[in-house]
Design a protein around this motif. Structure first.
Motif, PDB file in Angstrom:
ATOM      1  N   ILE A   1       0.849  -1.194   0.000  1.00 26.22           N
ATOM      2  CA  ILE A   1       0.000   0.000   0.000  1.00 26.22           C
ATOM      3  C   ILE A   1       0.892   1.254   0.000  1.00 26.22           C
ATOM      4  CG2 ILE A   1      -1.787   1.306   1.229  1.00 26.22           C
ATOM      5  CD1 ILE A   1      -2.804  -1.349   0.025  1.00 26.22           C
ATOM      6  N   GLY A   2       0.589   2.164  -0.920  1.00 19.69           N
ATOM      7  CA  GLY A   2       1.341   3.409  -1.035  1.00 19.69           C
ATOM      8  C   GLY A   2       2.526   3.343  -1.994  1.00 19.69           C
ATOM      9  N   ARG A   3       2.801   2.186  -2.547  1.00 20.19           N
ATOM     10  CA  ARG A   3       3.953   2.025  -3.455  1.00 20.19           C
ATOM     11  C   ARG A   3       3.583   2.382  -4.894  1.00 20.19           C
ATOM     12  NH1 ARG A   3       6.739   2.754   0.316  1.00 20.19           N
ATOM     13  NH2 ARG A   3       6.420   1.311   1.998  1.00 20.19           N
ATOM     14  N   THR A   4       4.583   2.870  -5.631  1.00 15.15           N
ATOM     15  CA  THR A   4       4.423   3.194  -7.055  1.00 15.15           C
ATOM     16  C   THR A   4       4.845   2.004  -7.903  1.00 15.15           C
ATOM     17  OG1 THR A   4       6.675   4.018  -7.299  1.00 15.15           O
ATOM     18  CG2 THR A   4       4.988   5.629  -6.589  1.00 15.15           C
ATOM     19  N   LEU A   5       4.493   2.062  -9.181  1.00 11.94           N
ATOM     20  CA  LEU A   5       4.935   1.023 -10.115  1.00 11.94           C
ATOM     21  C   LEU A   5       6.458   0.962 -10.148  1.00 11.94           C
ATOM     22  CD1 LEU A   5       4.592  -1.133 -12.275  1.00 11.94           C
ATOM     23  CD2 LEU A   5       4.254   0.702 -13.958  1.00 11.94           C
ATOM     24  N   ALA A   6       7.117   2.109 -10.154  1.00 22.00           N
ATOM     25  CA  ALA A   6       8.584   2.120 -10.193  1.00 22.00           C
ATOM     26  C   ALA A   6       9.171   1.420  -8.966  1.00 22.00           C
ATOM     27  CB  ALA A   6       9.104   3.557 -10.283  1.00 22.00           C
ATOM     28  N   GLU A   7       8.617   1.687  -7.788  1.00 19.69           N
ATOM     29  CA  GLU A   7       9.109   1.038  -6.564  1.00 19.69           C
ATOM     30  C   GLU A   7       8.899  -0.467  -6.615  1.00 19.69           C
ATOM     31  OE1 GLU A   7       8.520   4.123  -2.924  1.00 19.69           O
ATOM     32  OE2 GLU A   7       6.679   3.543  -3.990  1.00 19.69           O
ATOM     33  N   LEU A   8       7.734  -0.880  -7.100  1.00 24.22           N
ATOM     34  CA  LEU A   8       7.420  -2.308  -7.163  1.00 24.22           C
ATOM     35  C   LEU A   8       8.277  -3.024  -8.207  1.00 24.22           C
ATOM     36  CD1 LEU A   8       3.590  -1.936  -6.708  1.00 24.22           C
ATOM     37  CD2 LEU A   8       5.186  -2.986  -5.073  1.00 24.22           C
ATOM     38  N   THR A   9       8.523  -2.360  -9.323  1.00 22.79           N
ATOM     39  CA  THR A   9       9.386  -2.948 -10.353  1.00 22.79           C
ATOM     40  C   THR A   9      10.807  -3.093  -9.822  1.00 22.79           C
ATOM     41  OG1 THR A   9       8.010  -2.004 -12.102  1.00 22.79           O
ATOM     42  CG2 THR A   9      10.238  -2.657 -12.708  1.00 22.79           C
ATOM     43  N   GLU A  10      11.285  -2.070  -9.138  1.00 21.58           N
ATOM     44  CA  GLU A  10      12.626  -2.141  -8.534  1.00 21.58           C
ATOM     45  C   GLU A  10      12.695  -3.263  -7.498  1.00 21.58           C
ATOM     46  OE1 GLU A  10      13.761   1.715  -7.020  1.00 21.58           O
ATOM     47  OE2 GLU A  10      13.442   2.645  -8.987  1.00 21.58           O
ATOM     48  N   ALA A  11      11.644  -3.419  -6.718  1.00 19.86           N
ATOM     49  CA  ALA A  11      11.611  -4.486  -5.712  1.00 19.86           C
ATOM     50  C   ALA A  11      11.641  -5.853  -6.386  1.00 19.86           C
ATOM     51  CB  ALA A  11      10.375  -4.347  -4.834  1.00 19.86           C
ATOM     52  N   ARG A  12      10.827  -6.032  -7.418  1.00 22.38           N
ATOM     53  CA  ARG A  12      10.810  -7.306  -8.141  1.00 22.38           C
ATOM     54  C   ARG A  12      12.199  -7.632  -8.684  1.00 22.38           C
ATOM     55  NH1 ARG A  12       7.986  -6.855 -13.511  1.00 22.38           N
ATOM     56  NH2 ARG A  12       9.979  -5.852 -13.874  1.00 22.38           N
ATOM     57  N   ASP A  13      12.821  -6.648  -9.299  1.00 23.47           N
ATOM     58  CA  ASP A  13      14.151  -6.861  -9.867  1.00 23.47           C
ATOM     59  C   ASP A  13      15.186  -7.134  -8.776  1.00 23.47           C
ATOM     60  OD1 ASP A  13      12.897  -6.403 -12.286  1.00 23.47           O
ATOM     61  OD2 ASP A  13      13.739  -4.394 -12.563  1.00 23.47           O
ATOM     62  N   ALA A  14      15.061  -6.449  -7.638  1.00 21.69           N
ATOM     63  CA  ALA A  14      15.996  -6.646  -6.527  1.00 21.69           C
ATOM     64  C   ALA A  14      15.840  -8.037  -5.909  1.00 21.69           C
ATOM     65  CB  ALA A  14      15.802  -5.563  -5.470  1.00 21.69           C
ATOM     66  N   VAL A  15      14.604  -8.509  -5.785  1.00 16.95           N
ATOM     67  CA  VAL A  15      14.382  -9.852  -5.241  1.00 16.95           C
ATOM     68  C   VAL A  15      14.944 -10.892  -6.210  1.00 16.95           C
ATOM     69  CG1 VAL A  15      12.635 -11.567  -4.580  1.00 16.95           C
ATOM     70  CG2 VAL A  15      12.420  -9.198  -3.809  1.00 16.95           C
ATOM     71  N   GLY A  16      14.693 -10.702  -7.500  1.00 14.60           N
ATOM     72  CA  GLY A  16      15.264 -11.611  -8.496  1.00 14.60           C
ATOM     73  C   GLY A  16      16.779 -11.645  -8.423  1.00 14.60           C
ATOM     74  N   ALA A  17      17.394 -10.483  -8.272  1.00 12.26           N
ATOM     75  CA  ALA A  17      18.858 -10.407  -8.151  1.00 12.26           C
ATOM     76  C   ALA A  17      19.331 -11.063  -6.852  1.00 12.26           C
ATOM     77  CB  ALA A  17      19.311  -8.950  -8.218  1.00 12.26           C
ATOM     78  N   MET A  18      18.595 -10.848  -5.772  1.00 16.96           N
ATOM     79  CA  MET A  18      18.956 -11.472  -4.491  1.00 16.96           C
ATOM     80  C   MET A  18      18.958 -12.993  -4.623  1.00 16.96           C
ATOM     81  SD  MET A  18      16.880 -11.515  -0.861  1.00 16.96           S
ATOM     82  CE  MET A  18      15.749 -12.778  -1.487  1.00 16.96           C
ATOM     83  N   LEU A  19      17.959 -13.526  -5.315  1.00 17.51           N
ATOM     84  CA  LEU A  19      17.872 -14.977  -5.481  1.00 17.51           C
ATOM     85  C   LEU A  19      19.034 -15.526  -6.308  1.00 17.51           C
ATOM     86  CD1 LEU A  19      14.023 -15.331  -6.048  1.00 17.51           C
ATOM     87  CD2 LEU A  19      15.343 -16.022  -4.018  1.00 17.51           C
ATOM     88  N   LYS A  20      19.650 -14.660  -7.089  1.00 15.49           N
ATOM     89  CA  LYS A  20      20.815 -15.070  -7.889  1.00 15.49           C
ATOM     90  C   LYS A  20      22.130 -14.758  -7.187  1.00 15.49           C
ATOM     91  CE  LYS A  20      18.335 -14.549 -12.208  1.00 15.49           C
ATOM     92  NZ  LYS A  20      18.070 -13.691 -13.341  1.00 15.49           N
ATOM     93  N   GLY A  21      22.060 -14.368  -5.920  1.00 10.26           N
ATOM     94  CA  GLY A  21      23.270 -14.118  -5.153  1.00 10.26           C
ATOM     95  C   GLY A  21      23.530 -12.661  -4.828  1.00 10.26           C
ATOM     96  N   GLY A  22      22.651 -11.777  -5.253  1.00 12.59           N
ATOM     97  CA  GLY A  22      22.825 -10.350  -5.004  1.00 12.59           C
ATOM     98  C   GLY A  22      22.443  -9.962  -3.590  1.00 12.59           C
ATOM     99  N   PRO A  23      22.509  -8.659  -3.304  1.00 12.73           N
ATOM    100  CA  PRO A  23      22.205  -8.176  -1.953  1.00 12.73           C
ATOM    101  C   PRO A  23      20.704  -8.241  -1.643  1.00 12.73           C
ATOM    102  CG  PRO A  23      22.574  -6.326  -3.422  1.00 12.73           C
ATOM    103  CD  PRO A  23      22.884  -7.572  -4.216  1.00 12.73           C
ATOM    104  N   ILE A  24      20.414  -8.108  -0.372  1.00 14.25           N
ATOM    105  CA  ILE A  24      19.028  -8.037   0.093  1.00 14.25           C
ATOM    106  C   ILE A  24      18.423  -6.743  -0.445  1.00 14.25           C
ATOM    107  CG2 ILE A  24      17.595  -7.781   2.168  1.00 14.25           C
ATOM    108  CD1 ILE A  24      19.840  -9.379   3.628  1.00 14.25           C
ATOM    109  N   PRO A  25      17.160  -6.781  -0.899  1.00 11.00           N
ATOM    110  CA  PRO A  25      16.527  -5.546  -1.386  1.00 11.00           C
ATOM    111  C   PRO A  25      16.488  -4.480  -0.287  1.00 11.00           C
ATOM    112  CG  PRO A  25      15.203  -7.458  -1.968  1.00 11.00           C
ATOM    113  CD  PRO A  25      16.277  -7.939  -1.026  1.00 11.00           C
ATOM    114  N   PRO A  26      16.516  -3.216  -0.695  1.00  8.91           N
ATOM    115  CA  PRO A  26      16.444  -2.138   0.307  1.00  8.91           C
ATOM    116  C   PRO A  26      15.054  -2.062   0.945  1.00  8.91           C
ATOM    117  CG  PRO A  26      16.412  -1.226  -1.916  1.00  8.91           C
ATOM    118  CD  PRO A  26      16.636  -2.708  -2.064  1.00  8.91           C
TER     119      PRO A  26
END
Length: 146
Positions: free
Chosen positions: A81-106
């Motif tokens: 609630i309160g999130r923008t499409l840009a924030e949600l897209t960034e979160a999706r991409d960050a979670v995908g990257a985390m699953l591939k060994g990247g950092p935890i999403p902000p």
């Protein structure tokens, strides 16, 4: 997958999240709806959104997924609630990257760290990303309708 791998993957915290998913159900008159399915396991998530001023004002989700997909939907439901499409897209991409060994999403998506044990199980990644994929798709639909 060994027994210890399963124990690590399906931790108590993941199972706790899976049992307490916020915003379960459907909206009566959503501006955007998306249904995503993981072909590998058959998990599905349907998301409805109402958007005001470019932000999620109302959200509902119908989650028919494994414990990992349910846990992911629970994390999303707590912060959507309160999130923008840009924030949600960034979160999706960050979670995908985390699953591939990247950092935890902000923050506020940092609770996805609970799913780090799934990194080694690539066949589970699609299920984890279902709710995020669906909310991004529903937001795009809602913005087109506006």
């Amino acid at each position: 997958m060994s027994d210890s791998d399963l124990i690590n993957l399906y931790s108590g915290r993941i199972l706790q999240l899976a049992a307490d998913i916020p915003h379960i159900g459907r909206l009566d008159t959503p501006q955007g709806t998306a249904r995503r399915r993981s072909p590998l396991c058959g998990s599905t998530v349907t998301v409805d959104v109402i958007v005001k001023a470019g932000r999620v004002a109302a959200f509902a989700q119908d989650v028919r997924a494994c414990a990992l997909g349910q846990a992911s939907a629970a994390v999303l439901g707590r912060v959507v609630i309160g999130r923008t499409l840009a924030e949600l897209t960034e979160a999706r991409d960050a979670v995908g990257a985390m699953l591939k060994g990247g950092p935890i999403p902000p923050a506020p998506f940092d609770s996805y760290e609970v799913l780090i044990p799934a990194r080694d199980f690539k066949n589970r990644h699609a299920s984890i990303l279902l709710a995020l994929d669906a909310v991004c798709e529903a937001m795009v639909e809602a913005e087109k309708a506006a």
